[in-house]
Structure formats: C-alpha cells, structure tokens
Design a protein around this motif. Structure first.
Motif, PDB file in Angstrom:
ATOM      1  N   UNK A 137       0.836  -1.193   0.000  1.00  0.00           N
ATOM      2  CA  UNK A 137       0.000   0.000   0.000  1.00  0.00           C
ATOM      3  C   UNK A 137       0.869   1.240   0.000  1.00  0.00           C
ATOM      4  N   UNK A 138       0.394   2.264  -0.654  1.00  0.00           N
ATOM      5  CA  UNK A 138       0.986   3.591  -0.485  1.00  0.00           C
ATOM      6  C   UNK A 138       0.202   4.329   0.594  1.00  0.00           C
ATOM      7  N   UNK A 139       0.786   5.379   1.132  1.00  0.00           N
ATOM      8  CA  UNK A 139       0.064   6.167   2.125  1.00  0.00           C
ATOM      9  C   UNK A 139      -1.199   6.778   1.517  1.00  0.00           C
ATOM     10  N   UNK A 140      -1.153   7.141   0.242  1.00  0.00           N
ATOM     11  CA  UNK A 140      -2.332   7.686  -0.417  1.00  0.00           C
ATOM     12  C   UNK A 140      -3.424   6.626  -0.517  1.00  0.00           C
ATOM     13  N   UNK A 141      -3.058   5.410  -0.883  1.00  0.00           N
ATOM     14  CA  UNK A 141      -4.051   4.342  -0.978  1.00  0.00           C
ATOM     15  C   UNK A 141      -4.701   4.059   0.369  1.00  0.00           C
ATOM     16  N   UNK A 142      -3.887   4.016   1.427  1.00  0.00           N
ATOM     17  CA  UNK A 142      -4.453   3.764   2.751  1.00  0.00           C
ATOM     18  C   UNK A 142      -5.376   4.896   3.165  1.00  0.00           C
ATOM     19  N   UNK A 143      -4.997   6.111   2.859  1.00  0.00           N
ATOM     20  CA  UNK A 143      -5.855   7.253   3.178  1.00  0.00           C
ATOM     21  C   UNK A 143      -7.195   7.128   2.467  1.00  0.00           C
ATOM     22  N   UNK A 144      -7.190   6.719   1.208  1.00  0.00           N
ATOM     23  CA  UNK A 144      -8.434   6.587   0.447  1.00  0.00           C
ATOM     24  C   UNK A 144      -9.310   5.480   1.036  1.00  0.00           C
ATOM     25  N   UNK A 145      -8.709   4.356   1.421  1.00  0.00           N
ATOM     26  CA  UNK A 145      -9.496   3.297   2.056  1.00  0.00           C
ATOM     27  C   UNK A 145     -10.120   3.813   3.352  1.00  0.00           C
ATOM     28  N   UNK A 146      -9.337   4.554   4.131  1.00  0.00           N
ATOM     29  CA  UNK A 146      -9.868   5.119   5.364  1.00  0.00           C
ATOM     30  C   UNK A 146     -11.021   6.074   5.120  1.00  0.00           C
ATOM     31  N   UNK A 147     -10.907   6.889   4.084  1.00  0.00           N
ATOM     32  CA  UNK A 147     -11.983   7.833   3.768  1.00  0.00           C
ATOM     33  C   UNK A 147     -13.236   7.108   3.296  1.00  0.00           C
ATOM     34  N   UNK A 148     -13.050   6.060   2.482  1.00  0.00           N
ATOM     35  CA  UNK A 148     -14.199   5.260   2.048  1.00  0.00           C
ATOM     36  C   UNK A 148     -14.879   4.621   3.248  1.00  0.00           C
ATOM     37  N   UNK A 149     -14.083   4.108   4.182  1.00  0.00           N
ATOM     38  CA  UNK A 149     -14.647   3.524   5.396  1.00  0.00           C
ATOM     39  C   UNK A 149     -15.514   4.528   6.146  1.00  0.00           C
ATOM     40  N   UNK A 150     -14.995   5.718   6.314  1.00  0.00           N
ATOM     41  CA  UNK A 150     -15.730   6.722   7.080  1.00  0.00           C
ATOM     42  C   UNK A 150     -16.992   7.183   6.361  1.00  0.00           C
ATOM     43  N   UNK A 151     -16.920   7.289   5.042  1.00  0.00           N
ATOM     44  CA  UNK A 151     -18.032   7.849   4.287  1.00  0.00           C
ATOM     45  C   UNK A 151     -19.102   6.818   3.939  1.00  0.00           C
ATOM     46  N   UNK A 152     -18.680   5.571   3.679  1.00  0.00           N
ATOM     47  CA  UNK A 152     -19.624   4.588   3.150  1.00  0.00           C
ATOM     48  C   UNK A 152     -19.771   3.328   4.011  1.00  0.00           C
ATOM     49  N   UNK A 193       6.453  11.149   8.671  1.00  0.00           N
ATOM     50  CA  UNK A 193       7.785  10.672   9.038  1.00  0.00           C
ATOM     51  C   UNK A 193       8.556  10.158   7.830  1.00  0.00           C
ATOM     52  N   UNK A 194       8.161  10.639   6.666  1.00  0.00           N
ATOM     53  CA  UNK A 194       8.945  10.407   5.467  1.00  0.00           C
ATOM     54  C   UNK A 194       8.635   9.149   4.703  1.00  0.00           C
ATOM     55  N   UNK A 195       7.630   8.393   5.134  1.00  0.00           N
ATOM     56  CA  UNK A 195       7.309   7.144   4.454  1.00  0.00           C
ATOM     57  C   UNK A 195       6.167   7.326   3.472  1.00  0.00           C
ATOM     58  N   UNK A 196       6.305   6.719   2.307  1.00  0.00           N
ATOM     59  CA  UNK A 196       5.209   6.700   1.350  1.00  0.00           C
ATOM     60  C   UNK A 196       4.670   5.305   1.138  1.00  0.00           C
ATOM     61  N   UNK A 208       2.907  -2.652   8.573  1.00  0.00           N
ATOM     62  CA  UNK A 208       4.294  -2.198   8.630  1.00  0.00           C
ATOM     63  C   UNK A 208       4.430  -0.879   7.892  1.00  0.00           C
ATOM     64  N   UNK A 209       5.185   0.044   8.475  1.00  0.00           N
ATOM     65  CA  UNK A 209       5.573   1.285   7.802  1.00  0.00           C
ATOM     66  C   UNK A 209       7.001   1.103   7.298  1.00  0.00           C
ATOM     67  N   UNK A 210       7.238   1.384   6.025  1.00  0.00           N
ATOM     68  CA  UNK A 210       8.556   1.186   5.421  1.00  0.00           C
ATOM     69  C   UNK A 210       9.316   2.507   5.285  1.00  0.00           C
ATOM     70  N   UNK A 211      10.628   2.379   5.049  1.00  0.00           N
ATOM     71  CA  UNK A 211      11.485   3.476   4.574  1.00  0.00           C
ATOM     72  C   UNK A 211      11.590   4.646   5.550  1.00  0.00           C
ATOM     73  N   UNK A 212      11.747   4.345   6.830  1.00  0.00           N
ATOM     74  CA  UNK A 212      11.828   5.396   7.845  1.00  0.00           C
ATOM     75  C   UNK A 212      13.294   5.693   8.154  1.00  0.00           C
ATOM     76  N   UNK A 213      13.677   6.954   8.081  1.00  0.00           N
ATOM     77  CA  UNK A 213      15.037   7.338   8.428  1.00  0.00           C
ATOM     78  C   UNK A 213      15.263   7.141   9.923  1.00  0.00           C
ATOM     79  N   UNK A 214      16.491   6.843  10.290  1.00  0.00           N
ATOM     80  CA  UNK A 214      16.794   6.521  11.683  1.00  0.00           C
ATOM     81  C   UNK A 214      16.331   7.614  12.643  1.00  0.00           C
ATOM     82  N   UNK A 215      16.514   8.865  12.253  1.00  0.00           N
ATOM     83  CA  UNK A 215      16.142   9.968  13.129  1.00  0.00           C
ATOM     84  C   UNK A 215      14.639  10.140  13.294  1.00  0.00           C
ATOM     85  N   UNK A 216      13.857   9.455  12.463  1.00  0.00           N
ATOM     86  CA  UNK A 216      12.399   9.572  12.524  1.00  0.00           C
ATOM     87  C   UNK A 216      11.733   8.411  13.266  1.00  0.00           C
ATOM     88  N   UNK A 217      12.503   7.377  13.575  1.00  0.00           N
ATOM     89  CA  UNK A 217      11.910   6.150  14.111  1.00  0.00           C
ATOM     90  C   UNK A 217      11.214   6.391  15.445  1.00  0.00           C
TER      91      UNK A 217
END
Length: 564
Positions: free
Chosen positions: A115-130, A381-384, A395-404
């Motif tokens: 999943x991308x963060x955009x895709x997850x956001x859209x699923x969340x919005x669909x959940x809330x709306x429908x 936190x920099x993840x897409x 799981x959230x991927x691609x997080x820089x050490x300083x953001x963990x």
C-alpha cells in the motif's frame, strides 16, 4: 488451448467417460453438477459489474438477481453480510435470504500487502463515508469494509481504482489475492525479492476470463524471506525462497495446502523455479486446477483434494508434460526459520540503511479514522509505503533513523503498539457472527477482551504464542495451525444452557514444525470461561516445559489432564 465447456475439443486427448464423474473438464465432464457450476456456466462472474453499475446501484438491493447476489457479485469482492440479531443457533437452519442483510462486506484486494500512504488514506476515507467507519485487516493482507450499500459501490470502485486499488476477484471461484512477503525488496536477510513475480502473475490472471471460472477459490503465496512469512503451507500454490547450490536464488514449489473442515498441508514438488519463470509455473498450476479440479461437490472442489488423490509425482508430471511442455529443475527444500515470530513487528533495519516499523492492531480490527491517521503519521515521518501482513499486522517502510522514535510515539498514540505483549502479538480472529453469515459465535470483541484479560492475569508471559479464534468450522483464522486454536460452536454451560463457546485445538504450528493441533476429547469451553482456561493451560506450560521448549511441542506430549 485450454479445455472449456465452450471449447470441449481443446481438452487433452483422454477417454471421455459416460458418467458424470467429478465434473473435471479435462476428461470431458462439462455438464454443471450443482447450482454454483450452473450460474457460472450461465454467465461469467466478471460480467456482473456492468449490472451493478447500470441497474442494481440505481434500482437498489431488491432489484438484484439471486444468482448475482449470492454468487457472481463475489467476483467483485462483495458478500452480503449477516442480518443483525440472528443468533448462532440459526446459522445452519435459516435460508440464505433470511440471513442476508441489505448491506455488503467489501474486500479490497491488496496483492503482496503493498500500500501507499495515499491508498491507505483513500481506504480510510471510504470507510468513514460509506462503511460506518468499519475496517478489518485480514490474515490474507486484504482490508475489509462493512455496511456497504449497493448504491455506493460504483463510487467506491471509482475512488479505489483512481489510486491503483481494486476489488476484482477478491472473492468467488477465482484466483484470490497473491500473498507476498511484507518486507520484499527491503529486508537485509532476504533470499530473493518475489515482487516482480507477483506483478507478472497479477498482470496475467486478474480479470482474465481464462481463469474466472475455477472449481473454487485458488490461493497463492510468494515469498523470498527466510522467515517463511506468508503461511505457504496452507495455500493452493506457494513459491518459497531458496538458494539452489548450482543455480542460485529462486523458489521452491509447493501445492495443495488448505484448511477449512478438511485441512491439508501443502506438499513440495521438489522443483526449483527461477524468478522469471514463476508466473509461467503459476499459470500451469492454476490451469491444472481449472481443467482437472473437482466440480461435483463444493466440499471437494479445492486443489488439495486433487493433489491428495494424484500424489506429487503425478501432479508434477502433468504440470511438466501437459502445461509447461518442459521439465522443471530439481531443487532443495527451504531452511527452517530461526525466528519464532514471523510477523515483522518491531523496529528493523532495511538493507538500504533505513528502517521498517511493524505494529499490532487488536485482532486486525481498526477503523476508517485510524487508517487515515496511520497514513498521515507514516507520511509525516517520510514514508510513502506500508504493508499488511498475513498475521493481521501492518508495517511502515522506509523510515530514516532519526524519525523512528517519533513514528513509534505516533503509532502508540493510536493504540498501535510496536512492542506488543505476546497475547496481542499472537491473537487473531475472523469476522465472526457480527457480520458473517456462516458464523456461530462472536470473535473480534471476544479476542480483544481476551488479550486484555491475559495481559492483566499473566503479565510476565513473554513466550511466542498464537491464539486464533474462529466463528465457525471453516478455519478462516487458521485454528488448526495455532498454538491454541478455538473453533466457535454452541456449548452447554454449567446450568445446562446452550451458549457461545469453542472447541479447543492445541499445538498446531506453521513454519518451524508445521502440523495440525491436537483435540482433547470433550474439551469445549464457553466464551465466558475462555480467559480462565487459557490462563490455566499457559501456567501449566510454564511449570512443565523443558528448557527452550515451545508451547506446540509441550502440548503434543502433555497429558489430557494438563490440557483440560
């Protein structure tokens, strides 16, 4: 060319029997032998989308043809959900139209758990709306929504497809979602990245009418992780990462796994498959299922029964001779994983120096608001990119050490812990009676409350333990391969009253020493007694275990008294 009812002359040259047999197309048995085979013959399930968009969504639930409602609509990820207020004792008694609510479960297909963060956001919005805010992460890396109205389905599809998601063949007698390692392409210890194979399989099969009329569902798994993190043993076909001593990294081929009421573990064909041939071999196995699979009885229509009857040697021969037209390379078995958990929960370094962070919702249950917040926290936190797992985790991927550290704090604020207890980490539950028409008992809330009770009662327990709750005998939550598997049924309490409860399976496992759990004669527990029972058996395990012994091993040797 494949054999089909429309093109019987293309079937392999074999003697055609006069009797109806098992309904195998490859031996000339094309006459539909049950109602499911008839409605699939009458019209391909993929064709129902047009009727949903042009007729049913405009005229409403009551306009839906019954064969579409309880059949073909599954080809687009739609199941009618259970009407509220019907108790488990009536599940097997009422007719389908009496169990049906006028709302649907909608399954969003997430191949490889990606999943991308955009895709997850859209699923969340669909959940809330429908979907009244509902959302469940499944043990097949999908996300399911409830309370969907037929009038809203075209709009939901439009929003999902705009961000590269779909519900195509998420259900039905089709090739279901392709499971993939949630750390494919990023894990430091990865044997081989199966992502290109998943993409090519997806390209070839999804929405392809050559494969949209199978005897029943067909489940696929591809993983190059040494943790064996896709439950390959219980899929119809699985490709497991291995290193061939001569040819290098590739995949070990498994077929014929599946649970439900007649569980069977997948079997190795002893064949090594290079990455660029995985899709060819997958299509070959899928085609065998389509052409030779049993279509007479739904209870025997899974690939596991064909594999059991043929044996692996014949299956491999048919695959090579009739479908691939070449021999496969012999190869080694995968090594046993060294880790006890294979869900990727926690903070882990990626091979590029960044980190991935796995967290545990309670029994896979989240909600639309939480999904959108997860997407926001990850993006901040920099993840897409995110992944779902076959253990109802994320799981959230691609997080820089300083953001963990900050990311972990953000997830913890959403009650999504990165350092869960063994109980929260290891407990899964199916949909249960709240929405499922097959269920007999409630599971999601029961599982969540069980976690809280066990954390309170045995706070020091830190051994790996899997506790799987299923609302009926069909094993969607994999009860037979859990340390403690709980099959929902009605039982008698101390007052002789029929109440919700569970039959107990003990000592099942995947990965380390795969096998099915043990049933102790007469061992059934009411839902209310569940915390007491599990506390009791886990304390006995702690007292009796040998040094380093796993629960499953102890349960296989323990006395019935110790397990009661």
């Amino acid at each position: 060319m494949a054999a089909t009812p429309q093109n019987p002359t293309a079937a392999p040259r074999r003697k055609v029997s006069r009797h109806r047999g098992e309904g195998q197309w490859a031996v000339g048995h094309f006459t539909p032998l049950n109602g499911n085979e008839q409605f699939k013959r009458d019209d391909d399930g993929l064709n129902v989308r047009t009727r949903i968009e042009t007729i049913y969504s405009k005229r409403g639930f009551d306009s839906i043809d019954p064969n579409d409602l309880r059949g073909r609509m599954r080809w687009w990820g739609l199941y009618t959900q259970r009407k509220p207020g019907i108790d488990g004792g009536k599940t097997a008694i009422l007719e389908p139209e009496e169990l049906d609510d006028k709302y649907f479960m909608l399954r969003v297909r997430i191949d490889g758990g990606r999943l991308t963060t955009e895709q997850l956001r859209v699923i969340g919005e669909i959940s809330q709306e429908f979907a009244r805010g509902t959302a469940d992460i499944t043990d097949r890396q999908n996300i399911q929504l409830h309370w969907i109205r037929i009038e809203d389905v075209p709009e939901i599809w439009q929003r999902l497809e705009a961000v590269g998601l779909s519900t195509t063949e998420a259900c039905g007698d089709t090739p279901r979602v392709i499971l993939g390692s949630p750390v494919a392409g990023i894990a430091e210890d990865e044997i081989i990245d199966g992502t290109p194979a998943i993409d090519e399989i997806h390209r070839r099969i999804l929405g392809n009418k050559d494969f949209s009329n199978l005897p029943r569902k067909f489940k696929t798994a591809v993983s190059g992780s040494p943790l064996l993190d896709v439950a390959h043993e219980i899929n119809d076909v699985a490709f497991v990462g291995v290193n061939h001593p001569e040819h290098g990294p590739g995949f070990d081929l498994w077929v014929g796994g599946g649970l439900s009421t007649n569980p069977k573990l997948g079997q190795r064909l002893g064949a090594w498959v290079p990455l660029d041939e995985v899709a060819d071999v997958h299509v070959g196995v899928l085609s065998i299922f389509r052409d030779y699979g049993y279509r007479r009885l739904r209870t025997r229509a899974r690939l596991k029964f064909l594999v059991a009857d043929w044996g692996v040697e014949k299956f491999r021969q048919i695959l090579e001779d009739e479908y691939l037209k070449r021999k496969l390379v012999d190869g080694p078995a995968p090594d046993q994983p060294v880790a006890s958990w294979r869900d990727h929960v926690g903070v882990h370094r990626q091979k590029d120096g960044r980190f991935y962070v796995g967290f545990a919702p309670r029994v896979g249950r989240v909600d639309g608001t939480t999904l959108t917040k997860i997407a926001e926290v990850a993006a901040a936190h920099g993840s897409g990119r995110l992944r779902t797992t076959v253990e109802q985790k994320m799981i959230v991927l691609d997080v820089e050490e300083g953001q963990v550290e900050s990311l972990v704090e953000g997830l913890e604020a959403l009650d999504l812990t990165v350092k869960p207890s063994s109980f929260r980490r290891g407990t899964m539950a199916c949909t249960g009676i709240e929405y499922c028409k097959l269920a007999i008992v409630e599971t999601k809330a029961r599982g969540a409350s069980l976690i809280d009770e066990l954390e309170r009662r045995i706070p020091e327990f830190d051994e790996p333990i899997t506790i799987n709750l299923n609302g009926c005998p069909n094993a969607c939550a994999r009860i037979q391969v859990a340390d403690i598997g709980l099959k929902g049924q009605l039982v008698l309490n101390d007052q002789g009253e029929q109440v919700e409860g569970f039959q107990v399976h003990l000592g099942g496992a995947l990965g380390l020493e795969a096998g099915f759990g043990r049933k102790v004669r007469g061992l059934k527990v009411t839902s209310d007694e569940l915390p007491d029972y599990i506390e009791r058996v886990l304390k006995r395990f702690q007292a009796e275990r040998e040094d380093g012994e796993r629960f499953a091993t102890w349960a296989s040797r323990a006395s019935e008294e110790a397990l009661s």
